[in-house]
Design a protein around this motif. Sequence first.
Motif, PDB file in Angstrom:
ATOM      1  N   THR A 121      38.271  26.534  39.429  1.00 41.14           N
ATOM      2  CA  THR A 121      37.368  27.577  39.924  1.00 41.14           C
ATOM      3  C   THR A 121      36.291  27.069  40.882  1.00 41.14           C
ATOM      4  N   ALA A 166      38.822  28.983  32.297  1.00 42.18           N
ATOM      5  CA  ALA A 166      39.437  29.488  33.522  1.00 42.18           C
ATOM      6  C   ALA A 166      40.879  29.822  33.190  1.00 42.18           C
ATOM      7  N   ARG A 180      43.640  32.503  42.266  1.00 46.46           N
ATOM      8  CA  ARG A 180      42.726  33.602  41.890  1.00 46.46           C
ATOM      9  C   ARG A 180      42.491  33.556  40.385  1.00 46.46           C
ATOM     10  N   PRO A 181      41.658  32.641  39.933  1.00 46.67           N
ATOM     11  CA  PRO A 181      41.439  32.486  38.491  1.00 46.67           C
ATOM     12  C   PRO A 181      40.551  33.569  37.900  1.00 46.67           C
ATOM     13  N   PHE A 240      37.530  34.021  35.020  1.00 47.75           N
ATOM     14  CA  PHE A 240      36.491  33.146  34.505  1.00 47.75           C
ATOM     15  C   PHE A 240      35.849  33.779  33.282  1.00 47.75           C
ATOM     16  N   ALA A 284      30.006  32.777  37.993  1.00 45.83           N
ATOM     17  CA  ALA A 284      31.189  33.253  38.717  1.00 45.83           C
ATOM     18  C   ALA A 284      30.890  33.407  40.204  1.00 45.83           C
ATOM     19  N   ALA A 321      31.859  30.342  42.449  1.00 47.05           N
ATOM     20  CA  ALA A 321      33.256  29.918  42.539  1.00 47.05           C
ATOM     21  C   ALA A 321      33.644  29.591  43.979  1.00 47.05           C
ATOM     22  N   ILE A 362      37.506  35.042  42.556  1.00 50.61           N
ATOM     23  CA  ILE A 362      37.669  35.245  41.120  1.00 50.61           C
ATOM     24  C   ILE A 362      38.374  36.585  40.870  1.00 50.61           C
TER      25      ILE A 362
END
Length: 398
Positions: free
Chosen positions: A32, A50, A59-60, A62, A72, A75, A79
Amino acid sequence: MFANVERLARFMDEQGLDGLVATTIENVYYLTGVAAVGLEIFPHTGQAYAVVTRDALDRPHFVASRCDIDQALDASVEIAGAIGYGVFFRELPDGVELTDRERRLAETSVAAPVVPTPMDALVETLRRAGLAEARIGLDEDGVAHGYVDALRQKLPRLDVRLASHSLRWARKVKTEREVRSITAAANVAEVGIQAVSALARPGVTERELAREFERAVAGAGGRAKFSHIKIGRGGVAGQTRPSDVALRRGDAIWFDVGCVVDGYWADIARVVNLGEPPEKLRRYYAAMKAGCDRGYAEAKPGMTGGELFRIVVEAVHEAGVPHYRRNHVGHGIGVELYDRVNVTPDNEDTIEEGVVVNIETPYYEFGLGAVQVEDPFLVTADGNKLLTTLDRDLIVLD
Protein backbone atom coordinates in the motif's frame (compact mmCIF):
# COMPACT_ATOMS: atom_id res chain seq x y z
CA MET A 1 3.88 1.02 -6.63
CA PHE A 2 6.61 -0.62 -4.56
CA ALA A 3 5.37 -4.21 -4.94
CA ASN A 4 6.69 -6.55 -7.59
CA VAL A 5 3.28 -7.31 -9.07
CA GLU A 6 4.59 -9.91 -11.52
CA ARG A 7 6.12 -12.01 -8.74
CA LEU A 8 3.04 -11.63 -6.56
CA ALA A 9 0.87 -12.85 -9.43
CA ARG A 10 3.25 -15.73 -10.10
CA PHE A 11 3.19 -17.15 -6.58
CA MET A 12 -0.57 -16.60 -6.28
CA ASP A 13 -1.13 -18.51 -9.52
CA GLU A 14 1.21 -21.30 -8.43
CA GLN A 15 -0.73 -21.72 -5.19
CA GLY A 16 -4.16 -21.06 -6.67
CA LEU A 17 -4.77 -18.03 -4.46
CA ASP A 18 -7.62 -15.62 -5.14
CA GLY A 19 -6.47 -13.09 -2.56
CA LEU A 20 -3.72 -12.12 -0.18
CA VAL A 21 -3.76 -10.58 3.31
CA ALA A 22 -0.68 -8.73 4.60
CA THR A 23 -0.45 -8.23 8.37
CA THR A 24 3.09 -7.02 9.20
CA ILE A 25 4.27 -3.44 8.98
CA GLU A 26 6.67 -4.38 6.17
CA ASN A 27 4.15 -6.25 4.04
CA VAL A 28 1.35 -3.73 4.55
CA TYR A 29 3.75 -1.02 3.39
CA TYR A 30 4.89 -3.16 0.45
CA LEU A 31 1.32 -3.46 -0.87
CA THR A 32 0.00 0.00 0.00
CA GLY A 33 2.82 2.45 0.74
CA VAL A 34 1.21 3.05 4.15
CA ALA A 35 3.54 2.91 7.16
CA ALA A 36 0.88 1.62 9.54
CA VAL A 37 1.48 3.59 12.72
CA GLY A 38 -0.47 1.14 14.89
CA LEU A 39 1.90 -1.67 13.95
CA GLU A 40 4.89 0.46 14.88
CA ILE A 41 3.78 1.87 18.21
CA PHE A 42 1.97 -1.30 19.33
CA PRO A 43 4.23 -4.00 17.85
CA HIS A 44 2.73 -6.83 19.95
CA THR A 45 -0.96 -5.99 19.80
CA GLY A 46 -1.52 -3.56 16.92
CA GLN A 47 -3.47 -4.79 13.91
CA ALA A 48 -3.59 -3.40 10.37
CA TYR A 49 -4.08 -5.25 7.11
CA ALA A 50 -3.71 -4.87 3.38
CA VAL A 51 -5.93 -7.12 1.26
CA VAL A 52 -5.50 -7.62 -2.47
CA THR A 53 -7.30 -9.78 -5.01
CA ARG A 54 -5.49 -11.63 -7.77
CA ASP A 55 -7.18 -9.56 -10.47
CA ALA A 56 -6.40 -6.18 -8.81
CA LEU A 57 -3.01 -6.43 -7.14
CA ASP A 58 -2.47 -2.71 -7.59
CA ARG A 59 -5.70 -1.72 -5.78
CA PRO A 60 -5.43 -2.92 -2.18
CA HIS A 61 -8.00 -2.67 0.58
CA PHE A 62 -6.72 -1.16 3.83
CA VAL A 63 -7.80 -1.98 7.39
CA ALA A 64 -6.64 -0.11 10.50
CA SER A 65 -8.07 1.31 13.70
CA ARG A 66 -10.61 4.09 13.21
CA CYS A 67 -7.99 6.47 14.62
CA ASP A 68 -5.37 5.38 12.08
CA ILE A 69 -7.64 4.95 9.07
CA ASP A 70 -6.62 8.45 7.96
CA GLN A 71 -3.38 6.79 6.80
CA ALA A 72 -5.27 5.45 3.79
CA LEU A 73 -4.75 8.97 2.43
CA ASP A 74 -0.98 8.28 2.41
CA ALA A 75 -1.22 5.27 0.11
CA SER A 76 1.10 5.19 -2.89
CA VAL A 77 -1.56 3.35 -4.91
CA GLU A 78 -5.30 3.68 -5.37
CA ILE A 79 -7.07 2.18 -2.36
CA ALA A 80 -10.02 -0.01 -3.32
CA GLY A 81 -11.62 0.42 0.10
CA ALA A 82 -10.79 1.23 3.71
CA ILE A 83 -12.39 0.07 6.95
CA GLY A 84 -11.57 1.41 10.39
CA TYR A 85 -12.33 -0.65 13.49
CA GLY A 86 -13.03 0.46 17.06
CA VAL A 87 -14.17 3.85 18.33
CA PHE A 88 -12.60 7.22 17.53
CA PHE A 89 -14.21 10.64 17.13
CA ARG A 90 -13.75 13.21 14.37
CA GLU A 91 -16.44 15.85 14.60
CA LEU A 92 -18.23 17.01 11.44
CA PRO A 93 -20.42 20.07 12.15
CA ASP A 94 -23.33 20.85 9.82
CA GLY A 95 -22.50 23.15 6.95
CA VAL A 96 -18.74 22.49 6.81
CA GLU A 97 -17.59 22.31 3.19
CA LEU A 98 -15.06 19.48 2.87
CA THR A 99 -12.13 19.13 0.51
CA ASP A 100 -11.98 15.92 -1.49
CA ARG A 101 -9.33 14.58 0.88
CA GLU A 102 -11.45 15.44 3.94
CA ARG A 103 -14.52 13.90 2.33
CA ARG A 104 -12.73 10.59 1.81
CA LEU A 105 -11.65 10.58 5.44
CA ALA A 106 -15.12 11.45 6.67
CA GLU A 107 -16.61 8.56 4.70
CA THR A 108 -14.42 6.03 6.51
CA SER A 109 -14.17 7.57 9.99
CA VAL A 110 -17.48 9.41 10.50
CA ALA A 111 -20.19 8.14 8.15
CA ALA A 112 -19.16 4.46 8.13
CA PRO A 113 -20.83 2.16 10.68
CA VAL A 114 -18.74 1.16 13.69
CA VAL A 115 -16.86 -2.11 13.25
CA PRO A 116 -15.91 -3.41 16.71
CA THR A 117 -12.71 -5.44 16.20
CA PRO A 118 -9.82 -5.94 13.76
CA MET A 119 -11.17 -9.42 12.97
CA ASP A 120 -14.62 -8.01 12.16
CA ALA A 121 -13.03 -5.42 9.87
CA LEU A 122 -11.00 -8.06 8.05
CA VAL A 123 -14.05 -10.29 7.63
CA GLU A 124 -16.04 -7.39 6.17
CA THR A 125 -13.15 -6.47 3.87
CA LEU A 126 -12.92 -10.04 2.58
CA ARG A 127 -16.65 -10.02 1.89
CA ARG A 128 -16.49 -6.70 0.03
CA ALA A 129 -13.52 -7.96 -2.00
CA GLY A 130 -15.42 -11.12 -2.99
CA LEU A 131 -13.05 -13.35 -1.03
CA ALA A 132 -15.30 -14.70 1.74
CA GLU A 133 -15.52 -18.13 0.06
CA ALA A 134 -12.21 -18.00 -1.79
CA ARG A 135 -8.71 -19.32 -1.24
CA ILE A 136 -6.45 -16.69 0.30
CA GLY A 137 -2.88 -16.47 1.48
CA LEU A 138 -2.52 -14.90 4.93
CA ASP A 139 0.70 -13.41 6.26
CA GLU A 140 0.74 -15.25 9.59
CA ASP A 141 3.73 -13.36 11.00
CA GLY A 142 1.64 -10.39 12.13
CA VAL A 143 -1.20 -12.17 13.94
CA ALA A 144 -1.44 -13.96 17.26
CA HIS A 145 -1.55 -17.72 17.76
CA GLY A 146 -5.04 -18.99 17.02
CA TYR A 147 -5.97 -16.08 14.75
CA VAL A 148 -6.19 -18.20 11.60
CA ASP A 149 -8.51 -20.72 13.27
CA ALA A 150 -10.70 -17.89 14.54
CA LEU A 151 -10.91 -16.43 11.04
CA ARG A 152 -11.94 -19.80 9.64
CA GLN A 153 -14.73 -19.99 12.23
CA LYS A 154 -15.98 -16.55 11.14
CA LEU A 155 -15.88 -17.55 7.46
CA PRO A 156 -16.32 -21.36 7.30
CA ARG A 157 -16.09 -21.48 3.50
CA LEU A 158 -12.83 -19.51 3.42
CA ASP A 159 -9.73 -21.52 2.47
CA VAL A 160 -6.75 -19.96 4.31
CA ARG A 161 -3.16 -20.79 3.42
CA LEU A 162 -0.10 -19.43 5.27
CA ALA A 163 1.77 -17.00 3.06
CA SER A 164 4.50 -15.10 4.92
CA HIS A 165 7.22 -17.23 3.30
CA SER A 166 5.77 -16.58 -0.15
CA LEU A 167 5.57 -12.85 0.45
CA ARG A 168 9.24 -12.80 1.40
CA TRP A 169 9.97 -14.70 -1.82
CA ALA A 170 8.04 -12.11 -3.85
CA ARG A 171 9.89 -9.25 -2.15
CA LYS A 172 13.29 -10.76 -2.94
CA VAL A 173 13.47 -9.23 -6.43
CA LYS A 174 13.19 -5.46 -6.27
CA THR A 175 11.29 -3.10 -8.54
CA GLU A 176 12.94 0.04 -9.92
CA ARG A 177 11.09 2.12 -7.34
CA GLU A 178 12.41 -0.07 -4.53
CA VAL A 179 15.97 0.23 -5.79
CA ARG A 180 15.61 4.02 -5.85
CA SER A 181 14.40 3.99 -2.26
CA ILE A 182 17.19 1.68 -1.06
CA THR A 183 19.73 3.91 -2.82
CA ALA A 184 18.24 7.02 -1.24
CA ALA A 185 18.43 5.42 2.20
CA ALA A 186 22.08 4.42 1.65
CA ASN A 187 22.91 7.95 0.56
CA VAL A 188 21.31 9.39 3.71
CA ALA A 189 23.32 6.98 5.89
CA GLU A 190 26.45 8.19 4.09
CA VAL A 191 25.51 11.78 4.93
CA GLY A 192 25.37 10.70 8.56
CA ILE A 193 28.83 9.13 8.45
CA GLN A 194 30.26 12.24 6.78
CA ALA A 195 28.71 14.45 9.45
CA VAL A 196 30.24 12.36 12.22
CA SER A 197 33.62 12.42 10.48
CA ALA A 198 33.44 16.22 10.31
CA LEU A 199 32.78 16.35 14.07
CA ALA A 200 35.57 13.93 14.98
CA ARG A 201 38.28 15.55 17.10
CA PRO A 202 40.01 14.71 20.37
CA GLY A 203 37.61 14.85 23.30
CA VAL A 204 34.37 14.12 21.41
CA THR A 205 32.52 11.19 22.98
CA GLU A 206 30.74 8.19 21.47
CA ARG A 207 27.48 9.64 22.72
CA GLU A 208 28.10 12.89 20.84
CA LEU A 209 29.10 11.01 17.68
CA ALA A 210 25.95 8.89 17.74
CA ARG A 211 23.79 11.97 18.35
CA GLU A 212 25.40 13.72 15.37
CA PHE A 213 24.69 10.74 13.12
CA GLU A 214 21.03 10.73 14.10
CA ARG A 215 20.75 14.50 13.71
CA ALA A 216 22.29 14.41 10.24
CA VAL A 217 20.09 11.52 9.10
CA ALA A 218 16.95 13.32 10.27
CA GLY A 219 18.10 16.48 8.50
CA ALA A 220 18.58 14.55 5.27
CA GLY A 221 15.07 13.10 5.41
CA GLY A 222 15.66 9.73 7.03
CA ARG A 223 14.97 8.01 10.34
CA ALA A 224 17.97 6.55 12.17
CA LYS A 225 17.19 2.99 13.27
CA PHE A 226 20.51 1.93 14.78
CA SER A 227 23.61 4.02 15.42
CA HIS A 228 26.40 1.60 16.29
CA ILE A 229 29.36 3.96 16.51
CA LYS A 230 32.27 2.92 18.71
CA ILE A 231 35.70 4.34 19.47
CA GLY A 232 38.79 2.14 19.35
CA ARG A 233 38.75 -1.18 21.16
CA GLY A 234 35.16 -0.49 22.28
CA GLY A 235 34.02 -1.76 18.87
CA VAL A 236 34.25 -5.34 20.12
CA ALA A 237 31.03 -4.57 22.05
CA GLY A 238 29.51 -2.71 19.14
CA GLN A 239 25.84 -3.25 19.95
CA THR A 240 26.06 -1.62 23.40
CA ARG A 241 24.74 1.86 24.13
CA PRO A 242 26.96 4.85 23.27
CA SER A 243 29.28 5.75 26.13
CA ASP A 244 31.20 8.78 27.33
CA VAL A 245 34.48 7.33 26.05
CA ALA A 246 36.30 10.23 24.38
CA LEU A 247 38.08 10.16 21.05
CA ARG A 248 41.88 10.48 21.05
CA ARG A 249 44.27 11.05 18.21
CA GLY A 250 45.14 7.70 16.67
CA ASP A 251 41.75 6.14 17.55
CA ALA A 252 39.51 4.39 15.06
CA ILE A 253 35.78 5.08 14.82
CA TRP A 254 33.74 2.03 13.77
CA PHE A 255 30.38 2.61 12.09
CA ASP A 256 27.64 0.03 11.59
CA VAL A 257 24.63 2.25 11.02
CA GLY A 258 21.14 1.92 9.65
CA CYS A 259 18.28 4.20 8.66
CA VAL A 260 15.01 4.15 6.77
CA VAL A 261 14.00 6.46 3.92
CA ASP A 262 10.65 6.15 2.13
CA GLY A 263 10.03 2.88 3.97
CA TYR A 264 13.27 1.23 2.82
CA TRP A 265 16.39 0.33 4.76
CA ALA A 266 20.07 1.22 4.61
CA ASP A 267 22.71 -0.70 6.55
CA ILE A 268 26.30 0.35 5.86
CA ALA A 269 29.62 0.15 7.69
CA ARG A 270 32.95 1.96 7.57
CA VAL A 271 35.99 2.64 9.74
CA VAL A 272 37.38 6.16 10.12
CA ASN A 273 40.69 6.81 11.87
CA LEU A 274 41.67 10.10 13.52
CA GLY A 275 45.31 10.47 12.51
CA GLU A 276 47.69 7.77 11.34
CA PRO A 277 46.10 4.32 11.83
CA PRO A 278 48.00 1.34 13.27
CA GLU A 279 49.50 -0.97 10.68
CA LYS A 280 47.34 -3.89 11.87
CA LEU A 281 44.17 -1.88 11.34
CA ARG A 282 45.26 -1.05 7.80
CA ARG A 283 45.96 -4.71 7.02
CA TYR A 284 42.75 -6.02 8.50
CA TYR A 285 40.60 -3.35 6.91
CA ALA A 286 42.16 -4.08 3.52
CA ALA A 287 41.37 -7.79 3.98
CA MET A 288 37.74 -7.12 4.95
CA LYS A 289 37.34 -4.84 1.95
CA ALA A 290 38.90 -7.50 -0.32
CA GLY A 291 36.20 -9.94 0.81
CA CYS A 292 33.43 -7.46 0.02
CA ASP A 293 35.04 -6.54 -3.30
CA ARG A 294 35.19 -10.20 -4.34
CA GLY A 295 31.58 -10.77 -3.36
CA TYR A 296 30.41 -7.65 -5.18
CA ALA A 297 32.36 -8.61 -8.31
CA GLU A 298 31.41 -12.29 -8.45
CA ALA A 299 27.80 -12.44 -7.23
CA LYS A 300 25.55 -13.42 -10.11
CA PRO A 301 22.07 -14.76 -10.86
CA GLY A 302 21.81 -18.47 -10.10
CA MET A 303 24.44 -18.44 -7.35
CA THR A 304 23.28 -19.54 -3.91
CA GLY A 305 23.77 -17.59 -0.71
CA GLY A 306 26.10 -20.35 0.48
CA GLU A 307 28.28 -20.11 -2.63
CA LEU A 308 28.63 -16.36 -2.22
CA PHE A 309 29.50 -16.85 1.46
CA ARG A 310 32.41 -19.13 0.58
CA ILE A 311 33.71 -16.71 -2.06
CA VAL A 312 33.75 -13.79 0.37
CA VAL A 313 35.35 -15.64 3.29
CA GLU A 314 38.00 -17.19 1.05
CA ALA A 315 38.90 -13.74 -0.26
CA VAL A 316 39.40 -12.44 3.29
CA HIS A 317 41.63 -15.43 4.06
CA GLU A 318 43.71 -14.85 0.94
CA ALA A 319 44.04 -11.13 1.74
CA GLY A 320 45.83 -11.78 5.01
CA VAL A 321 43.38 -12.79 7.75
CA PRO A 322 43.41 -16.61 7.48
CA HIS A 323 41.57 -17.13 10.78
CA TYR A 324 38.54 -15.04 9.70
CA ARG A 325 35.21 -16.72 10.48
CA ARG A 326 31.62 -15.52 10.35
CA ASN A 327 28.03 -16.71 10.70
CA HIS A 328 27.04 -14.61 7.66
CA VAL A 329 28.64 -12.06 5.33
CA GLY A 330 25.57 -10.34 4.00
CA HIS A 331 21.84 -10.32 3.48
CA GLY A 332 19.16 -9.04 1.20
CA ILE A 333 17.73 -5.66 2.10
CA GLY A 334 14.61 -3.72 1.24
CA VAL A 335 11.40 -2.90 3.08
CA GLU A 336 12.84 -5.17 5.78
CA LEU A 337 16.40 -5.00 7.08
CA TYR A 338 17.01 -8.68 6.31
CA ASP A 339 15.26 -9.59 3.08
CA ARG A 340 16.20 -12.67 1.09
CA VAL A 341 18.90 -13.76 0.15
CA ASN A 342 20.95 -14.37 3.32
CA VAL A 343 24.65 -14.96 2.68
CA THR A 344 25.20 -17.81 5.14
CA PRO A 345 27.29 -21.00 4.91
CA ASP A 346 24.48 -23.43 4.04
CA ASN A 347 21.93 -21.16 2.38
CA GLU A 348 20.55 -22.73 -0.80
CA ASP A 349 18.37 -19.74 -1.72
CA THR A 350 19.38 -18.51 -5.17
CA ILE A 351 20.36 -14.98 -6.09
CA GLU A 352 18.24 -13.60 -8.92
CA GLU A 353 18.57 -10.61 -11.17
CA GLY A 354 17.07 -7.66 -9.30
CA VAL A 355 18.11 -8.82 -5.84
CA VAL A 356 19.82 -6.22 -3.65
CA VAL A 357 22.58 -7.78 -1.53
CA ASN A 358 24.08 -6.03 1.48
CA ILE A 359 27.60 -7.46 1.47
CA GLU A 360 29.59 -7.18 4.71
CA THR A 361 32.67 -8.56 6.44
CA PRO A 362 32.54 -7.65 10.14
CA TYR A 363 35.50 -8.61 12.33
CA TYR A 364 35.62 -8.20 16.11
CA GLU A 365 38.78 -8.66 18.20
CA PHE A 366 39.47 -7.86 21.83
CA GLY A 367 42.14 -5.18 22.07
CA LEU A 368 41.57 -4.08 18.48
CA GLY A 369 37.84 -3.33 18.33
CA ALA A 370 35.78 -3.80 15.16
CA VAL A 371 36.71 -3.66 11.48
CA GLN A 372 33.95 -3.69 8.89
CA VAL A 373 32.97 -2.73 5.36
CA GLU A 374 29.33 -2.99 4.28
CA ASP A 375 27.48 -1.79 1.18
CA PRO A 376 24.35 -2.68 -0.82
CA PHE A 377 24.59 -3.63 -4.47
CA LEU A 378 22.05 -4.52 -7.15
CA VAL A 379 22.56 -7.82 -8.97
CA THR A 380 22.06 -7.65 -12.73
CA ALA A 381 22.83 -9.98 -15.61
CA ASP A 382 25.26 -7.42 -17.03
CA GLY A 383 27.26 -6.84 -13.85
CA ASN A 384 26.45 -5.57 -10.41
CA LYS A 385 25.77 -1.98 -9.39
CA LEU A 386 27.01 -0.55 -6.11
CA LEU A 387 24.37 1.67 -4.48
CA THR A 388 26.73 3.70 -2.27
CA THR A 389 29.17 6.46 -3.20
CA LEU A 390 31.17 6.98 0.01
CA ASP A 391 34.88 6.07 -0.10
CA ARG A 392 35.15 2.37 0.74
CA ASP A 393 38.80 2.48 1.80
CA LEU A 394 39.88 3.07 5.39
CA ILE A 395 39.11 6.77 5.89
CA VAL A 396 41.95 8.68 7.55
CA LEU A 397 41.28 12.10 9.06
CA ASP A 398 44.23 14.47 9.38
